[in-house]
Structure formats: C-alpha cells, structure tokens
Design a protein around this motif. Structure first.
Motif, PDB file in Angstrom:
ATOM      1  N   PHE A 179       0.878  -1.165   0.000  1.00  0.00           N
ATOM      2  CA  PHE A 179       0.000   0.000   0.000  1.00  0.00           C
ATOM      3  C   PHE A 179       0.916   1.215   0.000  1.00  0.00           C
ATOM      4  O   PHE A 179       1.906   1.235   0.738  1.00  0.00           O
ATOM      5  CB  PHE A 179      -0.878   0.024   1.256  1.00  0.00           C
ATOM      6  CG  PHE A 179      -1.742  -1.192   1.406  1.00  0.00           C
ATOM      7  CD1 PHE A 179      -2.930  -1.287   0.697  1.00  0.00           C
ATOM      8  CD2 PHE A 179      -1.383  -2.232   2.251  1.00  0.00           C
ATOM      9  CE1 PHE A 179      -3.748  -2.399   0.843  1.00  0.00           C
ATOM     10  CE2 PHE A 179      -2.190  -3.344   2.398  1.00  0.00           C
ATOM     11  CZ  PHE A 179      -3.369  -3.436   1.693  1.00  0.00           C
ATOM     12  N   MET A 180       0.608   2.239  -0.791  1.00  0.00           N
ATOM     13  CA  MET A 180       1.488   3.411  -0.878  1.00  0.00           C
ATOM     14  C   MET A 180       0.664   4.679  -0.820  1.00  0.00           C
ATOM     15  O   MET A 180      -0.405   4.787  -1.429  1.00  0.00           O
ATOM     16  CB  MET A 180       2.283   3.391  -2.176  1.00  0.00           C
ATOM     17  CG  MET A 180       3.218   4.544  -2.313  1.00  0.00           C
ATOM     18  SD  MET A 180       4.163   4.360  -3.831  1.00  0.00           S
ATOM     19  CE  MET A 180       4.990   5.920  -3.858  1.00  0.00           C
ATOM     20  N   GLU A 181       1.228   5.652  -0.102  1.00  0.00           N
ATOM     21  CA  GLU A 181       0.558   6.941   0.040  1.00  0.00           C
ATOM     22  C   GLU A 181       1.643   8.013   0.144  1.00  0.00           C
ATOM     23  O   GLU A 181       2.638   7.829   0.848  1.00  0.00           O
ATOM     24  CB  GLU A 181      -0.296   6.907   1.316  1.00  0.00           C
ATOM     25  CG  GLU A 181      -0.971   8.192   1.677  1.00  0.00           C
ATOM     26  CD  GLU A 181      -1.761   8.038   2.963  1.00  0.00           C
ATOM     27  OE1 GLU A 181      -2.957   7.706   2.872  1.00  0.00           O
ATOM     28  OE2 GLU A 181      -1.161   8.226   4.053  1.00  0.00           O
ATOM     29  N   ILE A 182       1.441   9.134  -0.568  1.00  0.00           N
ATOM     30  CA  ILE A 182       2.339  10.284  -0.466  1.00  0.00           C
ATOM     31  C   ILE A 182       1.500  11.449   0.025  1.00  0.00           C
ATOM     32  O   ILE A 182       0.446  11.765  -0.546  1.00  0.00           O
ATOM     33  CB  ILE A 182       2.996  10.623  -1.819  1.00  0.00           C
ATOM     34  CG1 ILE A 182       3.807   9.424  -2.318  1.00  0.00           C
ATOM     35  CG2 ILE A 182       3.894  11.854  -1.682  1.00  0.00           C
ATOM     36  CD1 ILE A 182       4.397   9.610  -3.696  1.00  0.00           C
ATOM     37  N   ARG A 183       1.985  12.075   1.107  1.00  0.00           N
ATOM     38  CA  ARG A 183       1.256  13.195   1.726  1.00  0.00           C
ATOM     39  C   ARG A 183       2.146  14.418   1.797  1.00  0.00           C
ATOM     40  O   ARG A 183       3.345  14.313   1.992  1.00  0.00           O
ATOM     41  CB  ARG A 183       0.825  12.836   3.150  1.00  0.00           C
ATOM     42  CG  ARG A 183      -0.312  11.864   3.214  1.00  0.00           C
ATOM     43  CD  ARG A 183      -0.729  11.685   4.680  1.00  0.00           C
ATOM     44  NE  ARG A 183      -1.881  10.830   4.762  1.00  0.00           N
ATOM     45  CZ  ARG A 183      -3.114  11.260   5.032  1.00  0.00           C
ATOM     46  NH1 ARG A 183      -3.337  12.531   5.253  1.00  0.00           N
ATOM     47  NH2 ARG A 183      -4.112  10.408   5.093  1.00  0.00           N
ATOM     48  N   ALA A 184       1.499  15.548   1.696  1.00  0.00           N
ATOM     49  CA  ALA A 184       2.181  16.803   2.009  1.00  0.00           C
ATOM     50  C   ALA A 184       2.286  16.863   3.534  1.00  0.00           C
ATOM     51  O   ALA A 184       1.529  16.193   4.256  1.00  0.00           O
ATOM     52  CB  ALA A 184       1.394  17.989   1.453  1.00  0.00           C
ATOM     53  N   LEU A 185       3.218  17.639   4.035  1.00  0.00           N
ATOM     54  CA  LEU A 185       3.386  17.706   5.497  1.00  0.00           C
ATOM     55  C   LEU A 185       2.173  18.329   6.196  1.00  0.00           C
ATOM     56  O   LEU A 185       2.007  18.152   7.406  1.00  0.00           O
ATOM     57  CB  LEU A 185       4.671  18.460   5.845  1.00  0.00           C
ATOM     58  CG  LEU A 185       5.966  17.784   5.394  1.00  0.00           C
ATOM     59  CD1 LEU A 185       7.169  18.569   5.869  1.00  0.00           C
ATOM     60  CD2 LEU A 185       6.047  16.347   5.887  1.00  0.00           C
ATOM     61  N   ASN A 186       1.310  19.007   5.437  1.00  0.00           N
ATOM     62  CA  ASN A 186       0.091  19.552   6.051  1.00  0.00           C
ATOM     63  C   ASN A 186      -1.018  18.499   6.123  1.00  0.00           C
ATOM     64  O   ASN A 186      -2.115  18.775   6.565  1.00  0.00           O
ATOM     65  CB  ASN A 186      -0.383  20.796   5.294  1.00  0.00           C
ATOM     66  CG  ASN A 186      -0.831  20.476   3.878  1.00  0.00           C
ATOM     67  OD1 ASN A 186      -0.886  19.320   3.461  1.00  0.00           O
ATOM     68  ND2 ASN A 186      -1.160  21.535   3.135  1.00  0.00           N
ATOM     69  N   GLY A 187      -0.727  17.247   5.608  1.00  0.00           N
ATOM     70  CA  GLY A 187      -1.667  16.147   5.700  1.00  0.00           C
ATOM     71  C   GLY A 187      -2.423  15.868   4.427  1.00  0.00           C
ATOM     72  O   GLY A 187      -3.131  14.865   4.325  1.00  0.00           O
ATOM     73  N   ALA A 188      -2.326  16.745   3.432  1.00  0.00           N
ATOM     74  CA  ALA A 188      -3.053  16.539   2.177  1.00  0.00           C
ATOM     75  C   ALA A 188      -2.491  15.333   1.437  1.00  0.00           C
ATOM     76  O   ALA A 188      -1.284  15.171   1.338  1.00  0.00           O
ATOM     77  CB  ALA A 188      -2.944  17.779   1.297  1.00  0.00           C
ATOM     78  N   VAL A 189      -3.366  14.477   0.937  1.00  0.00           N
ATOM     79  CA  VAL A 189      -2.951  13.292   0.194  1.00  0.00           C
ATOM     80  C   VAL A 189      -2.633  13.728  -1.229  1.00  0.00           C
ATOM     81  O   VAL A 189      -3.484  14.241  -1.953  1.00  0.00           O
ATOM     82  CB  VAL A 189      -4.054  12.210   0.197  1.00  0.00           C
ATOM     83  CG1 VAL A 189      -3.642  11.021  -0.658  1.00  0.00           C
ATOM     84  CG2 VAL A 189      -4.370  11.773   1.610  1.00  0.00           C
ATOM     85  N   LEU A 190      -1.375  13.500  -1.646  1.00  0.00           N
ATOM     86  CA  LEU A 190      -0.938  13.859  -2.989  1.00  0.00           C
ATOM     87  C   LEU A 190      -1.071  12.685  -3.949  1.00  0.00           C
ATOM     88  O   LEU A 190      -1.305  12.887  -5.137  1.00  0.00           O
ATOM     89  CB  LEU A 190       0.520  14.353  -2.963  1.00  0.00           C
ATOM     90  CG  LEU A 190       0.811  15.539  -2.034  1.00  0.00           C
ATOM     91  CD1 LEU A 190       2.306  15.834  -2.001  1.00  0.00           C
ATOM     92  CD2 LEU A 190       0.037  16.772  -2.496  1.00  0.00           C
ATOM     93  N   PHE A 191      -0.899  11.468  -3.414  1.00  0.00           N
ATOM     94  CA  PHE A 191      -0.990  10.273  -4.252  1.00  0.00           C
ATOM     95  C   PHE A 191      -1.253   9.076  -3.356  1.00  0.00           C
ATOM     96  O   PHE A 191      -0.766   9.009  -2.237  1.00  0.00           O
ATOM     97  CB  PHE A 191       0.327  10.057  -5.018  1.00  0.00           C
ATOM     98  CG  PHE A 191       0.381   8.742  -5.741  1.00  0.00           C
ATOM     99  CD1 PHE A 191      -0.215   8.584  -6.976  1.00  0.00           C
ATOM    100  CD2 PHE A 191       0.998   7.633  -5.165  1.00  0.00           C
ATOM    101  CE1 PHE A 191      -0.177   7.360  -7.635  1.00  0.00           C
ATOM    102  CE2 PHE A 191       1.044   6.410  -5.808  1.00  0.00           C
ATOM    103  CZ  PHE A 191       0.446   6.270  -7.054  1.00  0.00           C
ATOM    104  N   LYS A 192      -1.995   8.116  -3.892  1.00  0.00           N
ATOM    105  CA  LYS A 192      -2.118   6.805  -3.248  1.00  0.00           C
ATOM    106  C   LYS A 192      -2.372   5.786  -4.344  1.00  0.00           C
ATOM    107  O   LYS A 192      -3.031   6.079  -5.352  1.00  0.00           O
ATOM    108  CB  LYS A 192      -3.164   6.757  -2.151  1.00  0.00           C
ATOM    109  CG  LYS A 192      -4.564   7.066  -2.541  1.00  0.00           C
ATOM    110  CD  LYS A 192      -5.434   7.019  -1.291  1.00  0.00           C
ATOM    111  CE  LYS A 192      -6.824   7.531  -1.605  1.00  0.00           C
ATOM    112  NZ  LYS A 192      -7.683   7.449  -0.444  1.00  0.00           N
TER     113      LYS A 192
END
Length: 184
Positions: free
Chosen positions: A7-20
C-alpha cells in the motif's frame, strides 16, 4: 511483484494526500504526519487499515519537486501471520513425535552406557567363596567403570589368596590334631 502488494501513500506535510496507489483504494495510511515521522531515516510501526487488515508501515520524508513530502509504504501482515500459524501448527504436530524420538534415543543410549555396569553386577552376584578365582569383566575403555572393576578384581585376588591360605591352615591344623588324637 511484492512491490505491487504494498500500500502506498504520499502526503504533504500539512496532511493533504498527494498520491495513493489503487490497492489502497479509498483507505488511508494514517492521518496527519507526526512532527518526527520520517525525519532522519525511516519510521517503522505496526497498525491496521480501516478495513482491519494488520500492516507494517514505513514512512520517510522526501522532497518531491521542491515540496517536502512524507512517503508511506505498508505491507499486509496477514501472509506472515498465516505462515506463522502454519508453522506453529506443524510444530505442535511434530513436537510430540520429536519428544518421543528423543526419549527413545535417550533410553537406548542410557542402556548402552549402563550395560557394562549390568555385566559387572551380574558377574559379581555369581562370585562366591568357592569360586573366588572368577573376575569381573573389563571392557578396555579405561573409564571409571573399568577402573572400579580392576580394583574389585584386585580385592577378589586378595580374598582368593586369603581363603586359600585359610584352607591350607585348616588342613594342616586338622592333620596335626589327628596324630595326637590317634595316639590318645
């Protein structure tokens, strides 16, 4: 192919999901990043997905296109738990067999080790005052049992010599007493 199972997820440090990835679907790998999460190396933790699947998760901070991000990867622990359960079941099935084999082997070995003592005991029980010339068997191993048998054989030799001397003395005394009694 194991990468596709993650499972993969990329988040901005403010918590916004950029990719999954598609495998994650509508679920997320946690919420807002902790202040220390992924800083200076990988952060590893275990958890559960919203659907209850147990996972091991790794996260690390990276810069993507000049923007600080947090990349989270997770791998389902179900396969490991299933393999562990199978291993435990196999172990539980084979443990009694292994214990029985160990007991049988130890009994056989103890009999082999104790056989010289049984031979010495049997032979010692057969020795009486009329057959003191018999000796205990020596196995030639030089171990403590052989040493004990050798010492016992020396004692038997001394006893045999003493009994022989006593018989000779008794015979001589009997002969010497017969002559004066015949005269009287």
């Amino acid at each position: 192919s194991r990468v596709l199972e993650r499972f993969m997820e990329i988040r901005a440090l403010n918590g916004a999901v950029l990719f999954k990835n598609a495998r994650l679907g509508t679920m997320t790998l946690g919420g807002m990043p902790d202040a220390a999460e992924g800083v200076g190396g990988y952060s590893v933790r275990s958890g559960r997905l919203p659907n209850g699947v147990p996972v091991t998760m790794v996260s690390r901070r990276h810069t993507v296109d000049g923007q600080p991000t947090l990349i989270r990867l997770a791998y389902s622990e179900e396969g490991n738990r299933h393999a562990t359960a199978e291993l435990l079941a196999a172990g539980a099935a084979f443990l009694p067999v292994m214990v029985a084999a160990a007991i049988a082997l130890s009994l056989r070995m103890s009999r082999a080790v104790l056989q010289p003592i049984a031979d010495i005991t049997r032979r010692a029980q057969e020795i009486t005052s009329s057959n003191l010339q018999r000796r205990l068997p020596l196995h030639g191993s030089g171990d403590e049992i052989d040493q004990l048998a050798a010492v016992f054989n020396v004692v038997l030799s001394r006893l045999d010599a003493s009994f022989t001397e006593l018989r000779r003395f008794s015979g001589d005394a009997s002969h010497e007493l017969r002559t004066p009694l015949a005269v009287v």
